[in-house]
Every structure is written in structure tokens, then in C-alpha cells.
Design a protein around this motif. Structure first.
Motif, PDB file in Angstrom:
ATOM      1  N   ARG A   4      53.006 -17.674 -13.900  1.00  0.00           N
ATOM      2  CA  ARG A   4      51.740 -18.192 -13.386  1.00  0.00           C
ATOM      3  C   ARG A   4      51.862 -18.467 -11.892  1.00  0.00           C
ATOM      4  O   ARG A   4      52.922 -18.841 -11.402  1.00  0.00           O
ATOM      5  N   ARG A   5      50.772 -18.318 -11.179  1.00  0.00           N
ATOM      6  CA  ARG A   5      50.742 -18.486  -9.727  1.00  0.00           C
ATOM      7  C   ARG A   5      51.303 -19.850  -9.309  1.00  0.00           C
ATOM      8  O   ARG A   5      52.115 -19.950  -8.396  1.00  0.00           O
ATOM      9  N   GLU A   6      50.847 -20.903  -9.983  1.00  0.00           N
ATOM     10  CA  GLU A   6      51.271 -22.256  -9.616  1.00  0.00           C
ATOM     11  C   GLU A   6      52.772 -22.437  -9.828  1.00  0.00           C
ATOM     12  O   GLU A   6      53.449 -23.049  -9.006  1.00  0.00           O
ATOM     13  N   ALA A  27      54.228 -17.897   3.124  1.00  0.00           N
ATOM     14  CA  ALA A  27      55.529 -17.217   3.136  1.00  0.00           C
ATOM     15  C   ALA A  27      55.575 -16.135   2.062  1.00  0.00           C
ATOM     16  O   ALA A  27      56.026 -15.015   2.320  1.00  0.00           O
ATOM     17  N   ALA A  28      55.103 -16.444   0.868  1.00  0.00           N
ATOM     18  CA  ALA A  28      55.136 -15.478  -0.235  1.00  0.00           C
ATOM     19  C   ALA A  28      54.313 -14.238   0.102  1.00  0.00           C
ATOM     20  O   ALA A  28      54.754 -13.108  -0.134  1.00  0.00           O
ATOM     21  N   ARG A  50      55.668  -8.560 -13.084  1.00  0.00           N
ATOM     22  CA  ARG A  50      56.296  -9.874 -13.334  1.00  0.00           C
ATOM     23  C   ARG A  50      55.761 -10.968 -12.420  1.00  0.00           C
ATOM     24  O   ARG A  50      56.091 -12.133 -12.592  1.00  0.00           O
ATOM     25  N   LEU A  51      54.973 -10.573 -11.427  1.00  0.00           N
ATOM     26  CA  LEU A  51      54.460 -11.532 -10.446  1.00  0.00           C
ATOM     27  C   LEU A  51      53.043 -11.970 -10.800  1.00  0.00           C
ATOM     28  O   LEU A  51      52.324 -11.238 -11.481  1.00  0.00           O
ATOM     29  N   PRO A  52      52.619 -13.135 -10.301  1.00  0.00           N
ATOM     30  CA  PRO A  52      51.220 -13.534 -10.467  1.00  0.00           C
ATOM     31  C   PRO A  52      50.306 -12.460  -9.867  1.00  0.00           C
ATOM     32  O   PRO A  52      50.676 -11.783  -8.904  1.00  0.00           O
ATOM     33  N   ASP A  53      49.109 -12.307 -10.437  1.00  0.00           N
ATOM     34  CA  ASP A  53      48.209 -11.206 -10.070  1.00  0.00           C
ATOM     35  C   ASP A  53      47.981 -11.028  -8.575  1.00  0.00           C
ATOM     36  O   ASP A  53      48.080  -9.912  -8.072  1.00  0.00           O
ATOM     37  N   ASP A  54      47.665 -12.109  -7.850  1.00  0.00           N
ATOM     38  CA  ASP A  54      47.360 -11.926  -6.426  1.00  0.00           C
ATOM     39  C   ASP A  54      48.596 -11.486  -5.643  1.00  0.00           C
ATOM     40  O   ASP A  54      48.497 -10.702  -4.705  1.00  0.00           O
ATOM     41  N   PHE A  55      49.773 -11.930  -6.052  1.00  0.00           N
ATOM     42  CA  PHE A  55      51.002 -11.496  -5.385  1.00  0.00           C
ATOM     43  C   PHE A  55      51.375 -10.071  -5.797  1.00  0.00           C
ATOM     44  O   PHE A  55      51.917  -9.313  -5.003  1.00  0.00           O
ATOM     45  N   ALA A 105      62.147 -11.669 -11.790  1.00  0.00           N
ATOM     46  CA  ALA A 105      62.385 -10.282 -12.210  1.00  0.00           C
ATOM     47  C   ALA A 105      63.523 -10.162 -13.216  1.00  0.00           C
ATOM     48  O   ALA A 105      63.509  -9.272 -14.065  1.00  0.00           O
ATOM     49  N   GLY A 106      64.526 -11.025 -13.109  1.00  0.00           N
ATOM     50  CA  GLY A 106      65.713 -10.900 -13.949  1.00  0.00           C
ATOM     51  C   GLY A 106      66.751 -10.018 -13.262  1.00  0.00           C
ATOM     52  O   GLY A 106      66.448  -9.276 -12.335  1.00  0.00           O
TER      53      GLY A 106
END
Length: 136
Positions: A4-6, A27-28, A50-55, A105-106
Motif C-alpha cells: 500500500r502507498r502509505e 524522493a520516491a 510490487r509497488l503502489p499504483d502511482d509509483f 521486491a524480495g
């Protein structure tokens, strides 16, 4: 499963010792845009998943890079994109974001990402490559 983004930003904020989520978010966004310019194909798509949608969108629609940046040039590029940043603070920014990306990501996928990057990024991801000393 994407983080999740948060939760993602909380990790970046904690690792970067930022006062606000805004600083972690800034930064992200910069680091992921630069990273996306270095990754291709299935590895980039799997990392984005694996990242939040906006990222994920930032990673998939990167800034254009004419050539792969060395880790030092990656840090300098990050400093150029973050207002008021120095190379020292940008190193901190890059490490905070990329170590969070690596944890998200792992190890297997992070290893595949590192194969697409010039030598030296392992330290920025918080995953120093260990080499075994030669046997006596």
C-alpha cells in the motif's frame, strides 16, 4: 501483491529520516523515475507490480536516459531533481527509496534488477554483494 502507498512511504520516511510524508514521496518519485529509465522488459513490469499504483506508473513511464548512469551519476541526477539537495542528501534519498524497493521486491527480483544496472548499485539497494575470500 503490491505494498500500500502509505506503508511504502512510511518505510521510505523512516529510512530517510524525513520529517514529512511529502519529503518521502518527493524522493520516491524522483528515484523511481530515474530507476525506471534503467530497467527494461519483464523485470521492470514485475517490479512495478510490487509497488503502489502511482509509483508503479512512474517506474513504467520513466525519464529518458541516453545511457545507463553509474551509481555516482544516478545520485547526482537525483540531487539535480530535488530542490535544495546535495550529493550527500541525495545519496541518503536514493538509499532510503531503493532499500525500500528491494524489501518490497524480495531478493530474487532485486537480484534481477541489479543485473540490469551498472556495477555498484547493490550498495544503494542496501544489498552489498558479498564475495567469498579465496581459500588458503
Amino acid at each position: 501483491m503490491a505494498l500500500r502507498r502509505e506503508a511504502f512511504l512510511d518505510l521510505v520516511r523512516e529510512r530517510g529520516a524525513y520529517d514529512t510524508l511529502y519529503e518521502a514521496d518527493r524522493a520516491a518519485r524522483v528515484v523511481l523515475a530515474l530507476l525506471g529509465a534503467h530497467l527494461v522488459g519483464d523485470v521492470r513490469a514485475r517490479l512495478a507490480a510490487r509497488l503502489p499504483d502511482d509509483f508503479a506508473l512512474i517506474l513504467l513511464n520513466p525519464l529518458q536516459s541516453a545511457e545507463p548512469l553509474t551509481p555516482e551519476r544516478f545520485v547526482r541526477a537525483t540531487a539535480a531533481w530535488i530542490e535544495g539537495a546535495t550529493e550527500q542528501t541525495a545519496t541518503w534519498d536514493v538509499s532510503a527509496v531503493l532499500s525500500t524497493v528491494a524489501d518490497t521486491a524480495g531478493d530474487d527480483l532485486t537480484g534481477q534488477v541489479l543485473l540490469q544496472l551498472p556495477t555498484g548499485y547493490d550498495l544503494l539497494f542496501g544489498r552489498p554483494r558479498t564475495t567469498r575470500p579465496p581459500s588458503p
